[in-house]
Write a protein that holds these residues in place. Sequence first.
Motif, mmCIF file in Angstrom:
data_model
loop_
_atom_site.group_PDB
_atom_site.id
_atom_site.type_symbol
_atom_site.label_atom_id
_atom_site.label_comp_id
_atom_site.label_asym_id
_atom_site.label_seq_id
_atom_site.Cartn_x
_atom_site.Cartn_y
_atom_site.Cartn_z
ATOM 1 N N LEU A 65 11.615 -15.143 18.606
ATOM 2 C CA LEU A 65 10.650 -15.132 19.706
ATOM 3 C C LEU A 65 11.333 -14.860 21.035
ATOM 4 C CD1 LEU A 65 8.301 -18.133 18.858
ATOM 5 C CD2 LEU A 65 8.014 -15.723 18.349
ATOM 6 N N PHE A 66 12.586 -15.248 21.113
ATOM 7 C CA PHE A 66 13.310 -15.075 22.367
ATOM 8 C C PHE A 66 14.559 -14.254 22.128
ATOM 9 C CE2 PHE A 66 10.850 -18.883 23.034
ATOM 10 C CZ PHE A 66 10.373 -18.702 24.318
ATOM 11 N N GLU A 70 14.779 -14.323 27.098
ATOM 12 C CA GLU A 70 13.505 -13.721 27.490
ATOM 13 C C GLU A 70 12.619 -13.613 26.261
ATOM 14 O OE1 GLU A 70 12.452 -12.429 30.543
ATOM 15 O OE2 GLU A 70 14.189 -13.437 31.413
ATOM 16 N N ARG A 71 11.329 -13.636 26.506
ATOM 17 C CA ARG A 71 10.410 -13.485 25.388
ATOM 18 C C ARG A 71 10.555 -12.092 24.780
ATOM 19 N NH1 ARG A 71 5.638 -12.839 27.157
ATOM 20 N NH2 ARG A 71 5.781 -13.583 29.284
ATOM 21 N N SER A 72 10.563 -12.022 23.439
ATOM 22 C CA SER A 72 10.586 -10.716 22.787
ATOM 23 C C SER A 72 9.167 -10.190 22.590
ATOM 24 C CB SER A 72 11.240 -10.803 21.420
ATOM 25 O OG SER A 72 12.348 -11.637 21.460
ATOM 26 N N TYR A 73 8.213 -11.093 22.598
ATOM 27 C CA TYR A 73 6.812 -10.701 22.418
ATOM 28 C C TYR A 73 5.994 -11.360 23.525
ATOM 29 C CZ TYR A 73 8.626 -9.585 17.824
ATOM 30 O OH TYR A 73 9.385 -9.094 16.814
ATOM 31 N N ASP A 74 4.838 -10.780 23.787
ATOM 32 C CA ASP A 74 3.972 -11.384 24.787
ATOM 33 C C ASP A 74 2.914 -12.273 24.144
ATOM 34 O OD1 ASP A 74 5.226 -9.920 26.908
ATOM 35 O OD2 ASP A 74 4.229 -8.151 26.086
ATOM 36 N N ASP A 97 8.126 -23.664 23.605
ATOM 37 C CA ASP A 97 8.882 -22.885 24.590
ATOM 38 C C ASP A 97 8.177 -21.571 24.886
ATOM 39 O OD1 ASP A 97 10.727 -24.824 24.699
ATOM 40 O OD2 ASP A 97 12.191 -23.855 23.370
ATOM 41 N N PHE A 98 7.614 -20.972 23.825
ATOM 42 C CA PHE A 98 6.913 -19.705 23.987
ATOM 43 C C PHE A 98 5.722 -19.873 24.931
ATOM 44 C CE2 PHE A 98 4.028 -16.326 22.447
ATOM 45 C CZ PHE A 98 4.872 -15.235 22.591
ATOM 46 N N ALA A 101 6.830 -20.272 28.372
ATOM 47 C CA ALA A 101 7.266 -19.011 28.956
ATOM 48 C C ALA A 101 6.082 -18.063 29.135
ATOM 49 C CB ALA A 101 8.343 -18.370 28.092
ATOM 50 N N GLY A 103 3.755 -17.205 27.092
ATOM 51 C CA GLY A 103 3.295 -16.412 25.958
ATOM 52 C C GLY A 103 1.976 -16.969 25.438
#
Lengths: 466, 747
Positions: A65-66, A70-74, A97-98, A101, A103
């Motif tokens: 996911l990170f 940084e987030r890899s996906y929104d 955490d997602f 952030a 998400g």
Amino acid sequence: MRSLLSVLVFVLAAVVSAISTSGNRLLVILDDVAEKESYSKFLGDLESRGFQLSFENPKSESLALFRLGERSYDHILFFPTKTKGLGPNLTPNLLVDFLNAKGNILVTLSSGVAAPNSLVSLLAELDIQLPADRTGLVVDHFNYDASSAADMHDVLLLPPPTRIRPDVKDFFGAGAGQDEVLVFPRGVGASLGASELLTPILRAPRTAYSYNPKEQGEVVDDLFAAGEQLALVSAFQARNSARLTLVGSAEMLQDKCFEASEVSKADGKKVAGTFNREFAKRVSGWTFNEIGVLRVNWIEHHLEEAGATNESNPKIYRIKNDVKYTISLSEYAWNAWKPFAVPDSDALQLEFSMLSPFHRLPLTLDATHSSDTAAAYSVLFKLPDQHGIFNFKVNYKRPFLSNVEEKNTVSVRHMAHNEWPRSFVISGAWPWIAGVGVTVTGWLAFCALWMFSAPVGAKRETKKTQ
Amino acid sequence: MSAEPLQGLASVGKGQSTRGLLRVIILALIAGAAISSRLFSVIRFESIIHEFDPWFNFRATKYLVANGFYNFWDWFDDRTWHPLGRVTGGTLYPGLMVTSGVIYHALRALTIPVDIRNICVLLAPAFSGLTAWAAYLLTNEMTPSSSAGLLAALFMGIAPGYISRSVAGSYDNEAIAIFLLVFTFYLWIKALKQGSMLWGALCALFYGYMVASWGGYAFITCLLPLHAFVLICMGRYSTRLYVAYTTWYALGTLASMQIPFVGFLPVKTSEHMPALGIFGFLQLLAFLDYVRSAIPSRQFQTFLWLFAGGTFGLGLLGLVIATSAGFIAPWSGRFYSLWDTGYAKIHIPIIASVSEHQPTAWPAFFFDLNMLIWLFPVGVYLCFQQLADEHVFIVVYALFGSYFAGVMVRLMLTLTPVVCVAAAMAVSALLDTYLSAKSPKPQETQAADGSEGKKAVKSGLRSTGKPVVGVYGLWGKSMMVSALAVYLLVFVLHCTWVTSNAYSSPSVVLASRLPDGSQHIIDDYREAYQWLRQNTHEDAKIMSWWDYGYQIGGMADRPTLVDNNTWNNTHIATVGKAMSSREEVSYPIMRQHEVDYVLVVFGGLLGYSGDDINKFLWMVRIAEGIWPDEVSERAFFTPRGEYRVDGEATETMKNSLMYKMSYYNYNNLFPPGQAVDRMRGARLPEVGPNLNTLEEAFTSENWIIRIYKVKDLDNLGRDHASAAAFDRGHKKKKVTKRKGPRVLRVD
């Protein structure tokens, strides 16, 4: 130059994926890629709205996911998976955490498949309780689909949702036909806690209840939840406006539920059409920040007094100044920013507060500063007669709208020594001023009298003594 | 003993001009000694502002220099007392800052670029030189012996009682106020002796300066009328007194009312009423004086009694009515605590919590004044012998100064000048007697006896009629003189020792000795303040106990909730409540006050006694004063009445935010179960406290300063305890069986 370039890049990126306000990288978690055939219309709709879908198996090693913090996906879309756990890449802490952030997550469940531990504990953190055995089934003996669940009564036919409060915009059920129904097959109902961040989108009808199909008793002795306490589709919006939606039945997103011909009501009446496709679009659109997103464009406050310089956003005011505060708000609706209109039964308020509000004032639409994409709201008011460090606060948090919490700090100082009215302006001071004048002239007169009246007798006396 | 060199020396100082020159040189040397003995701290450490209040004065001075006088006058300080702010320009005594500002601009005008900090650091020593000079002048008014003045100047220059507040870096109001105090007294005596309006006006001028500089001006405001009153009671009413007093009072009161912080206090508060009363009384006396010259004495007697009694009664009645009706404010708490030392402890914990407001311990008198303290009564006795108007002043001052110095530690400062003056008179009387090398000739004594015979007969007592017995033996003289010389030398040694050891620590920087004797500097305070300055947002609000408010404002340049200007007791109590309550109670308070960081001082690792756990009971007491239902001092003591921090501490203690912040993670420094608080000698429980709403941001090298960041509200709407538990990996327990009725969600 550099900032200009980045703005350019940003604008280009926005044109390419002018769809969600928070990015278009969508991670879809499912067991088997073959499964996605049954959701082809739903996923096709998402793709046509500009999302880049990446499908992953929860056990996949490459899933992260990170990346570098940084987030890899929104956004994440969970379809029901048979695995009990979701593996080390989707632990509840990572999912929290997602969310932290910013998400967004859309979770779908199914009564036939046990919800993964990871999601259950994530939902528990959000104050959403799932049935204890994880296979609770929502049934309704009055509103079921006669064609597919004549015996089990577990395919619910529901009217499209209505607004939950009069001051809330109806995002999900608006515009539905009179005889359109929502099909909710073999779903799981959730029980929502008292958290103010939770809002049910779709509630079960009064006659529905949740039971464990494994218990084949005559009587349901320990009821998980029933009636409207059973939330079928529920929304969670974190303080940072990250969104999580729980859809109790993944099947309602499947292609077959998008077809109208296959359902009929309990009394045998055929249904004109299902609302599922539109509902799925709206639920996913809301979750992935395509609707109900508010943006504060700018905030401005200035001294609104005759003869004062109209400096914007000064750091300091004086007590009892007249001040104008303006905030510009836009709302995103599917593909464009529009001026945000406050519902009639609601009010956008400004608080002027130090420890507690000294003023709480409704902001009114200011047409001169509004445009096609933004609405400006303003209020003109007199600062309180109290010096201190104050905040202009706009705290507008409504269900389904992203949170607006704006705080602008200003100091309010006391009157300076030369800002008071002069003494001769105050009529009450005239007697005192007159008193000063009389004393001064009297003393001068006395001195003059003393000096110019020669002491005649004294002279003689001094001569005598000499 | 060789008499020649002494006589030679004496003959050098025979000529008037030589004497004058010598006096100037001696005074300059004394000023030099006074200044240089105050430089220990600069030499040992660096040119740094000391302690707490000076940091505010320094910050205010910088503001004054940067923004000009009028902006300073109208200064609204939004970086203290968040979120109330402080009308700083109207609530301070501007004399000190303006003095520094004037010096700064004067030096700049002379094209001498000096850092404002160095002016602030060196202001107090510079003024101590002036104080020595003022003491010289004042003493010269008391006695014809010029050596007394020089001795007084010397004593004043190096007496530790005064040095304690005027070492380099101690940039506090007292730094200039003591000079103004002594100089105002000198001008008063001068005005009184000469009955001169000019001197009276000068006295009022310096009184105004004093009011602008220090809250202790009330001492002058009460002492001068008292002196006048005593003189009147002794039947020494004169037109000189009338002129001096009325000039001083009228002009001085007007001058004092120009300071915004004082404003209308001189006509409103009880502290200032004696001055006003004596002013009125003097008018009456003058009137009576006039009437007496106009009417026969028999009638005058009855007139006098009726008139005096009537006016006094009316005046008293008026005062009582005005006080009870609220026109005149009753005595403030600080003044009550002057009369009843237990008053503050019961009613105003915030005053009692300051160590310098405690009653003085008797060794402090010897520590601060050494031999002066036993010479002091001698000097007062000598004053009684002569008992002119100015000697009455010394007697009155001595009485009151001693009383106040006994009640409050810091008022030792106001006692010191009179002690120096009286002691100098005593020493000079001794020296004058014993230092003259020539023996009195019997004939001379006889002759002197003969000339004074008439006077002796007048007094009527036989014993006084006896011839004056002189000191004849050189041996006795030299013994006496050398003993005195030894005392004086010891006095200098003592003063230097005290200054160097007790009063020259900046208290921002702590010094300790390593086992090998070398000096080790403990610089945790500045380390932490520097951390705040460099790592936090410019507007990050720091919550700490009020002691550190000025330092945070001055050194870290961050807004604080409360500081050493304790003008708002409720706000301080709010901080006290936040510190002494459970996290769940403290967190909403901190949110409401927009606190970003919390700073605590912890001395457990180093054995540093001035830490927050030791001050904690004051926080509790002050908070209890405002919220008696929510905070209770009793709950912090064990059932046996002990104040403990170890495993047997009370639950309230263990759950209080202060305790948690102090001992958070402290266990990790030690092997399991071995954690020890070295300050309190307590073995701490094996499991340390848990913090949910705060996270540790910074801990200084020796753990003296610990800074915590206040967490934001949980993003997912959980309470902090469960959010922290989740982060630690504890899954929420499933609620399988609920007790009681179901809680239904209502939307």
